[in-house]
Scaffold this motif. Structure first.
Motif, mmCIF file in Angstrom:
data_model
loop_
_atom_site.group_PDB
_atom_site.id
_atom_site.type_symbol
_atom_site.label_atom_id
_atom_site.label_comp_id
_atom_site.label_asym_id
_atom_site.label_seq_id
_atom_site.Cartn_x
_atom_site.Cartn_y
_atom_site.Cartn_z
ATOM 1 N N UNK A 56 0.822 -1.216 0.000
ATOM 2 C CA UNK A 56 0.000 0.000 0.000
ATOM 3 C C UNK A 56 0.851 1.260 0.000
ATOM 4 N N UNK A 57 2.083 1.143 0.459
ATOM 5 C CA UNK A 57 3.000 2.288 0.495
ATOM 6 C C UNK A 57 3.847 2.394 -0.769
ATOM 7 N N UNK A 58 3.585 1.541 -1.739
ATOM 8 C CA UNK A 58 4.321 1.624 -2.994
ATOM 9 C C UNK A 58 5.519 0.705 -3.118
ATOM 10 N N UNK A 59 5.687 -0.195 -2.175
ATOM 11 C CA UNK A 59 6.778 -1.177 -2.271
ATOM 12 C C UNK A 59 6.322 -2.284 -3.217
ATOM 13 N N UNK A 60 7.233 -2.719 -4.064
ATOM 14 C CA UNK A 60 6.926 -3.732 -5.072
ATOM 15 C C UNK A 60 7.728 -4.992 -4.775
ATOM 16 N N UNK A 61 7.036 -6.128 -4.803
ATOM 17 C CA UNK A 61 7.687 -7.410 -4.530
ATOM 18 C C UNK A 61 8.767 -7.680 -5.569
ATOM 19 N N UNK A 62 9.941 -8.087 -5.094
ATOM 20 C CA UNK A 62 11.068 -8.411 -5.952
ATOM 21 C C UNK A 62 11.337 -9.916 -5.996
ATOM 22 N N UNK A 63 11.293 -10.557 -4.821
ATOM 23 C CA UNK A 63 11.554 -11.999 -4.757
ATOM 24 C C UNK A 63 11.052 -12.574 -3.448
ATOM 25 N N UNK A 64 10.715 -13.867 -3.473
ATOM 26 C CA UNK A 64 10.347 -14.601 -2.261
ATOM 27 C C UNK A 64 11.615 -15.181 -1.656
ATOM 28 N N UNK A 65 11.631 -15.231 -0.341
ATOM 29 C CA UNK A 65 12.778 -15.759 0.389
ATOM 30 C C UNK A 65 12.302 -16.784 1.411
ATOM 31 N N UNK A 66 13.183 -17.705 1.734
ATOM 32 C CA UNK A 66 12.971 -18.626 2.844
ATOM 33 C C UNK A 66 14.167 -18.495 3.763
ATOM 34 N N UNK A 67 13.886 -18.260 5.034
ATOM 35 C CA UNK A 67 14.956 -18.149 6.014
ATOM 36 C C UNK A 67 14.736 -19.208 7.089
ATOM 37 N N UNK A 68 15.827 -19.696 7.651
ATOM 38 C CA UNK A 68 15.749 -20.694 8.704
ATOM 39 C C UNK A 68 15.994 -20.030 10.042
ATOM 40 N N UNK A 69 15.106 -20.299 10.987
ATOM 41 C CA UNK A 69 15.273 -19.834 12.364
ATOM 42 C C UNK A 69 14.989 -21.015 13.271
ATOM 43 N N UNK A 70 15.993 -21.421 14.033
ATOM 44 C CA UNK A 70 15.816 -22.536 14.982
ATOM 45 C C UNK A 70 15.139 -23.740 14.332
ATOM 46 N N UNK A 71 15.639 -24.146 13.191
ATOM 47 C CA UNK A 71 15.159 -25.321 12.452
ATOM 48 C C UNK A 71 13.762 -25.154 11.863
ATOM 49 N N UNK A 72 13.233 -23.947 11.822
ATOM 50 C CA UNK A 72 11.944 -23.669 11.179
ATOM 51 C C UNK A 72 12.181 -22.792 9.959
ATOM 52 N N UNK A 73 11.458 -23.069 8.888
ATOM 53 C CA UNK A 73 11.529 -22.258 7.682
ATOM 54 C C UNK A 73 10.445 -21.194 7.734
ATOM 55 N N UNK A 74 10.830 -19.956 7.488
ATOM 56 C CA UNK A 74 9.886 -18.848 7.428
ATOM 57 C C UNK A 74 10.046 -18.152 6.082
ATOM 58 N N UNK A 75 8.928 -17.808 5.464
ATOM 59 C CA UNK A 75 8.966 -17.113 4.173
ATOM 60 C C UNK A 75 8.793 -15.615 4.394
ATOM 61 N N UNK A 76 9.441 -14.847 3.527
ATOM 62 C CA UNK A 76 9.198 -13.415 3.468
ATOM 63 C C UNK A 76 9.413 -12.969 2.024
ATOM 64 N N UNK A 77 9.175 -11.715 1.756
ATOM 65 C CA UNK A 77 9.292 -11.195 0.402
ATOM 66 C C UNK A 77 10.139 -9.936 0.419
ATOM 67 N N UNK A 78 11.193 -9.921 -0.395
ATOM 68 C CA UNK A 78 11.967 -8.701 -0.561
ATOM 69 C C UNK A 78 11.140 -7.754 -1.423
ATOM 70 N N UNK A 79 10.934 -6.551 -0.898
ATOM 71 C CA UNK A 79 10.146 -5.530 -1.592
ATOM 72 C C UNK A 79 11.002 -4.274 -1.720
ATOM 73 N N UNK A 80 10.720 -3.491 -2.736
ATOM 74 C CA UNK A 80 11.527 -2.299 -3.022
ATOM 75 C C UNK A 80 10.619 -1.135 -3.370
ATOM 76 N N UNK A 81 10.996 0.042 -2.888
ATOM 77 C CA UNK A 81 10.275 1.275 -3.215
ATOM 78 C C UNK A 81 11.277 2.313 -3.713
ATOM 79 N N UNK A 82 10.963 2.896 -4.845
ATOM 80 C CA UNK A 82 11.775 4.005 -5.342
ATOM 81 C C UNK A 82 11.300 5.266 -4.628
ATOM 82 N N UNK A 83 12.256 5.965 -4.042
ATOM 83 C CA UNK A 83 11.922 7.174 -3.300
ATOM 84 C C UNK A 83 11.854 8.346 -4.257
ATOM 85 N N UNK A 84 10.793 9.116 -4.170
ATOM 86 C CA UNK A 84 10.608 10.267 -5.056
ATOM 87 C C UNK A 84 11.122 11.544 -4.421
ATOM 88 N N UNK A 85 11.047 12.613 -5.153
ATOM 89 C CA UNK A 85 11.506 13.925 -4.695
ATOM 90 C C UNK A 85 10.711 14.398 -3.479
#
Length: 163
Positions: free
Chosen positions: A132-161
């Motif tokens: 909603x703030x203008x960040x656009x999904x770039x890629x899905x990620x899986x990270x391991x924490x204490x033997x559990x897999x958690x998904x997240x998404x790298x998002x990017x926003x171009x900052x305007x003037x």
């Protein structure tokens, strides 16, 4: 007569904040992410607050603390100049503009440092907020924490003037 709700304020991280921010981190994960992550995933994620590394991550980054009536209710951190590393709000104030205030401030700080874009590895729970703030999904990620897999998404926003 109705009393106006207090307005959130921002300030830099103080060393004494680390325990209360760890409690906000844990409460946020426990109460706000249940639709997107299993209990085992949530527990693995929350366990990060119980390590010395948690405080080191907060102090290594530019961490802003949101307060209501002087009490911390949320925090966000900027790693380097261009990556939002953490954004957590206490469930009692979720949806009241605290996260927006924090991210607005990080975007302005980054823009003031000449950064062209910001990235965030958004949890599945936070992805809609950032979209909603203008960040656009770039890629899905899986990270391991204490033997559990958690998904997240790298998002990017171009900052305007306007930042």
């Amino acid at each position: 007569m109705a009393r106006a709700l207090p307005t959130p304020a921002l300030r830099p991280l103080l060393p004494a904040d680390v325990p209360v921010l760890a409690a906000i981190f844990t409460a946020s994960i426990e109460e706000l992410t249940g639709d997107d992550y299993s209990e085992a995933q949530q527990q693995a994620w929350m366990d990060a607050a119980e390590t010395e590394e948690f405080g080191k991550r907060l102090t290594a980054d530019l961490t802003l603390v949101a307060t209501l009536d002087g009490s911390p209710v949320g925090f966000a951190s900027l790693r380097g100049n261009d990556h939002i590393r953490m954004l957590y709000v206490h469930p009692a104030v979720a949806g009241q503009g605290v996260a927006t205030l924090l991210v607005d401030a990080l975007e302005k700080l980054a823009g003031g440092r000449g950064v062209q874009s910001l990235t965030v590895d958004a949890s599945d729970t936070a992805q809609g907020f950032f979209a909603k703030r203008g960040y656009i999904a770039q890629q899905r990620n899986s990270v391991t924490m204490n033997d559990e897999w958690l998904a997240n998404t790298t998002m990017k926003k171009t900052l305007g003037a306007a930042q």
